[in-house]
Design a protein around this motif. Structure first.
Motif, mmCIF file in Angstrom:
data_model
loop_
_atom_site.group_PDB
_atom_site.id
_atom_site.type_symbol
_atom_site.label_atom_id
_atom_site.label_comp_id
_atom_site.label_asym_id
_atom_site.label_seq_id
_atom_site.Cartn_x
_atom_site.Cartn_y
_atom_site.Cartn_z
ATOM 1 N N PHE A 164 0.821 -1.209 0.000
ATOM 2 C CA PHE A 164 0.000 0.000 0.000
ATOM 3 C C PHE A 164 0.855 1.259 0.000
ATOM 4 O O PHE A 164 0.589 2.204 -0.747
ATOM 5 N N ILE A 165 1.890 1.273 0.842
ATOM 6 C CA ILE A 165 2.774 2.442 0.826
ATOM 7 C C ILE A 165 3.433 2.546 -0.534
ATOM 8 O O ILE A 165 3.520 3.625 -1.123
ATOM 9 N N LEU A 167 2.394 1.503 -3.499
ATOM 10 C CA LEU A 167 1.465 2.000 -4.520
ATOM 11 C C LEU A 167 1.214 3.489 -4.356
ATOM 12 O O LEU A 167 1.252 4.245 -5.327
ATOM 13 N N SER A 168 0.952 3.922 -3.110
ATOM 14 C CA SER A 168 0.555 5.311 -2.955
ATOM 15 C C SER A 168 1.729 6.258 -3.187
ATOM 16 O O SER A 168 1.550 7.327 -3.758
ATOM 17 N N VAL A 169 2.944 5.869 -2.786
ATOM 18 C CA VAL A 169 4.044 6.786 -3.073
ATOM 19 C C VAL A 169 4.480 6.683 -4.540
ATOM 20 O O VAL A 169 5.047 7.614 -5.084
ATOM 21 N N LEU A 171 2.447 6.589 -7.017
ATOM 22 C CA LEU A 171 1.602 7.502 -7.795
ATOM 23 C C LEU A 171 2.171 8.917 -7.783
ATOM 24 O O LEU A 171 1.813 9.741 -8.609
ATOM 25 N N PHE A 172 3.024 9.218 -6.796
ATOM 26 C CA PHE A 172 3.855 10.414 -6.914
ATOM 27 C C PHE A 172 4.897 10.101 -7.995
ATOM 28 O O PHE A 172 4.887 9.057 -8.600
ATOM 29 N N PRO B 178 2.697 5.448 10.596
ATOM 30 C CA PRO B 178 3.164 4.871 9.329
ATOM 31 C C PRO B 178 2.051 4.138 8.579
ATOM 32 O O PRO B 178 2.018 4.139 7.351
ATOM 33 N N VAL B 181 -0.278 6.389 6.366
ATOM 34 C CA VAL B 181 0.239 7.002 5.129
ATOM 35 C C VAL B 181 -0.608 6.636 3.911
ATOM 36 O O VAL B 181 -1.035 7.524 3.165
ATOM 37 N N PRO B 182 -0.889 5.321 3.677
ATOM 38 C CA PRO B 182 -1.682 4.993 2.487
ATOM 39 C C PRO B 182 -3.153 5.378 2.631
ATOM 40 O O PRO B 182 -3.945 5.086 1.745
ATOM 41 N N LEU B 185 -2.528 9.947 2.254
ATOM 42 C CA LEU B 185 -2.045 10.357 0.939
ATOM 43 C C LEU B 185 -3.155 10.284 -0.113
ATOM 44 O O LEU B 185 -3.445 11.294 -0.773
ATOM 45 N N PRO B 186 -3.834 9.128 -0.290
ATOM 46 C CA PRO B 186 -4.934 9.099 -1.268
ATOM 47 C C PRO B 186 -6.061 10.064 -0.917
ATOM 48 O O PRO B 186 -6.596 10.732 -1.810
ATOM 49 N N TRP B 206 -6.372 6.813 -6.899
ATOM 50 C CA TRP B 206 -6.189 7.042 -5.454
ATOM 51 C C TRP B 206 -7.281 6.346 -4.663
ATOM 52 O O TRP B 206 -7.027 5.736 -3.627
ATOM 53 N N ILE B 209 -6.837 2.630 -4.132
ATOM 54 C CA ILE B 209 -5.916 2.287 -3.034
ATOM 55 C C ILE B 209 -6.654 2.350 -1.704
ATOM 56 O O ILE B 209 -6.540 1.450 -0.864
ATOM 57 N N PHE B 213 -7.251 -0.728 0.775
ATOM 58 C CA PHE B 213 -6.704 -0.648 2.130
ATOM 59 C C PHE B 213 -7.786 -0.983 3.149
ATOM 60 O O PHE B 213 -7.553 -1.761 4.083
ATOM 61 N N PHE B 217 -7.377 -4.163 5.599
ATOM 62 C CA PHE B 217 -7.047 -3.923 7.000
ATOM 63 C C PHE B 217 -8.222 -4.123 7.949
ATOM 64 O O PHE B 217 -8.002 -4.448 9.116
#
Lengths: 245, 231
Positions: A164-165, A167-169, A171-172, B178, B181-182, B185-186, B206, B209, B213, B217
């Protein structure tokens, strides 16, 4: 678990650790004196021989061991798995710190900036935070079983977090070089550099295994001592200030 | 519940959520604190940037999601902290309900808490930052709900763990951020697309994701939760 405590252990030389340190030293000597400098990046490229193997071992091997032995611990409840996970996390933090220090040192002369919010850098940074959280969590729990269960849960969830991290980073934007060695077709390194890289990879992996083994033995000894002095818990090296909740 | 049959998982979860919300409604301590915190943060963020250099519309998504994260942590602290007093958690665990139901109930109460904060903070940000709220309200609420589900599923699990450690509430942000973050960010990126008048389709990658998630989770945390309780 009643592991016998080897009393003479302290005098014995850890031969594996010795060999690993010698191998890493030999790698440094070869990388600095007997490997050609890269045409465009010059001497800065030598950091590659520290940075890349450390990154691979920290991100894939150490993190993988923490997650897999965490999952196995929740299933099998074997203390040894918890010790392996704890040792891998500690050594992994050291390797990842090396990655995060050597990265900016290499980035400044080559990219012109110490840090950039690129996908792989950001992922590494966040995994470093997860690892640190893991160690802080372990330090904050007294009871063995609770500590093992909580850190196993965190290790498994951490592994779920990685895609997940990523994928999301991702997209930057990304600035980091794509894989150089492990890619379809021939590696784009000349043979002399490839040999040094292979050597650095093997020696850093060996050092990882040696440190893991040493740390595991320490954990086993501490656990055995605690089990021996059940009524008076052996003092742990740190985090003793607060009263027990 | 007049019968002696123990409630099913979802009925038990609803009961536990109702208990937590009743405590919160009668004391109003955490909710009020979270609301005041949000308003303060909105105002302070505005003055922390040069309003002539950065458009309020560009600032708003980041502000919104930072506020939701930290005000959410305020509510999550309380979730298991309140059970530690007088060892109320023991009574909860002794009751004939699944451990998963305890998790779902706690998470549901936390979700309503976070949604309540959002319901007040979004209009407040729109007011102070002069956002075109009516135009984007529907999709924005959707994003807020998706993000809140992710925040509370991870946050509830870590709150249960942190409450049992020596560091207690200090540990929760260290463990949880941490993992946020996902989510942040989206959520912030798609909010930014919405507010700048772009079509929602542009934020789809976005949102995917975010949805993935939530699914992963919620399931993983519900399965992991029984391991975090004392045997």
């Amino acid at each position: 678990m009643t592991t016998p405590v080897p009393t003479e252990d302290r005098r014995n030389i850890d031969w594996l650790l010795t060999i690993a340190v010698v191998a890493v030293t030999a790698t440094f000597i070869r990388a600095i004196f007997f490997t050609p400098a890269e045409a465009l990046q010059g001497l800065a490229q030598k950091i590659f021989y520290v940075h890349a193997p450390s990154a691979f071992i920290a991100l894939y091997v150490a993190f993988g061991i923490v997650a897999v032995s965490g999952a196995l611990y929740l299933w099998l409840r074997d203390e040894r798995l918890d010790r392996i996970a704890a040792s891998a996390a500690e050594v992994g933090v050291v390797y990842m710190t090396v990655v995060l220090i050597t990265g900016p040192m290499w980035g400044k002369p080559v990219w012109g900036t110490w840090w950039t919010w690129d996908a792989r850098l950001t992922l590494t940074l966040f995994l470093w935070f997860v690892f640190l959280g893991y160690l802080i969590l372990r330090g904050a729990i007294e009871d063995h079983g609770t500590r093992a269960r909580y850190s196993a849960v965190l290790g498994v969830l951490g592994a779920l977090l990685v895609p997940f991290i990523h994928l999301s980073v991702y997209l930057f934007r990304t600035l980091h070089p794509m894989p150089i060695v492990l890619k379809p077709g021939r590696p784009s390194l000349p043979n002399s550099m490839l040999a040094t890289f292979a050597m650095s990879f093997v020696s850093f992996a060996l050092l990882f295994v040696a440190l893991l083994r040493a740390r595991y033995r320490l954990a086993a000894r501490v656990d055995a001592l605690v089990a021996e002095e059940e009524f008076e818990p052996a003092p742990m090296p740190n985090l003793r200030a607060e009263p027990i909740r | 519940m007049s019968t002696r049959v123990p409630p099913g998982t979802f009925a038990a979860a609803a009961l536990i959520a109702r208990k937590d919300l009743a405590i919160e409604f009668r004391t109003r301590s955490a909710f009020l604190a979270a609301i005041v915190f949000s308003l303060l943060a909105i105002v302070i963020f505005f003055f922390a940037w040069d309003a002539t250099a950065v458009n309020a519309v560009d600032l708003a998504p980041g502000v919104l999601w930072v506020i939701f994260t930290f005000s959410g942590l305020l509510g999550l602290h309380r979730s298991f902290g309140v059970e530690e007093a007088d060892r109320a958690i023991d009574a909860l665990l002794a009751s004939p309900v699944d451990r998963e139901a305890v998790f779902l109930g706690k998470a549901l109460a936390n979700l309503l808490f976070v949604l309540g904060v959002q319901a007040l903070a979004i209009p407040a940000v729109a007011l102070f930052y002069n956002l075109p709220l009516s135009r984007v309200l529907g999709p924005l609420v959707g994003i807020a709900v998706l993000a809140a589900i992710g925040l509370v599923s991870v946050g509830t699990l870590f709150s249960a763990m942190a409450a049992n450690t020596r560091l207690a509430e200090l540990l929760l942000p260290v463990l949880a951020l941490p993992f946020f973050v996902p989510i942040i960010l989206p959520a912030a990126q798609s909010t930014a697309r919405l507010l700048s008048g772009r079509p929602i389709a542009e934020a789809m990658s976005w949102l995917r994701i975010l949805i993935a998630f939530d699914i992963v989770f919620v399931v993983a945390c519900a399965l992991a939760f029984p391991f975090t309780l004392e045997d």
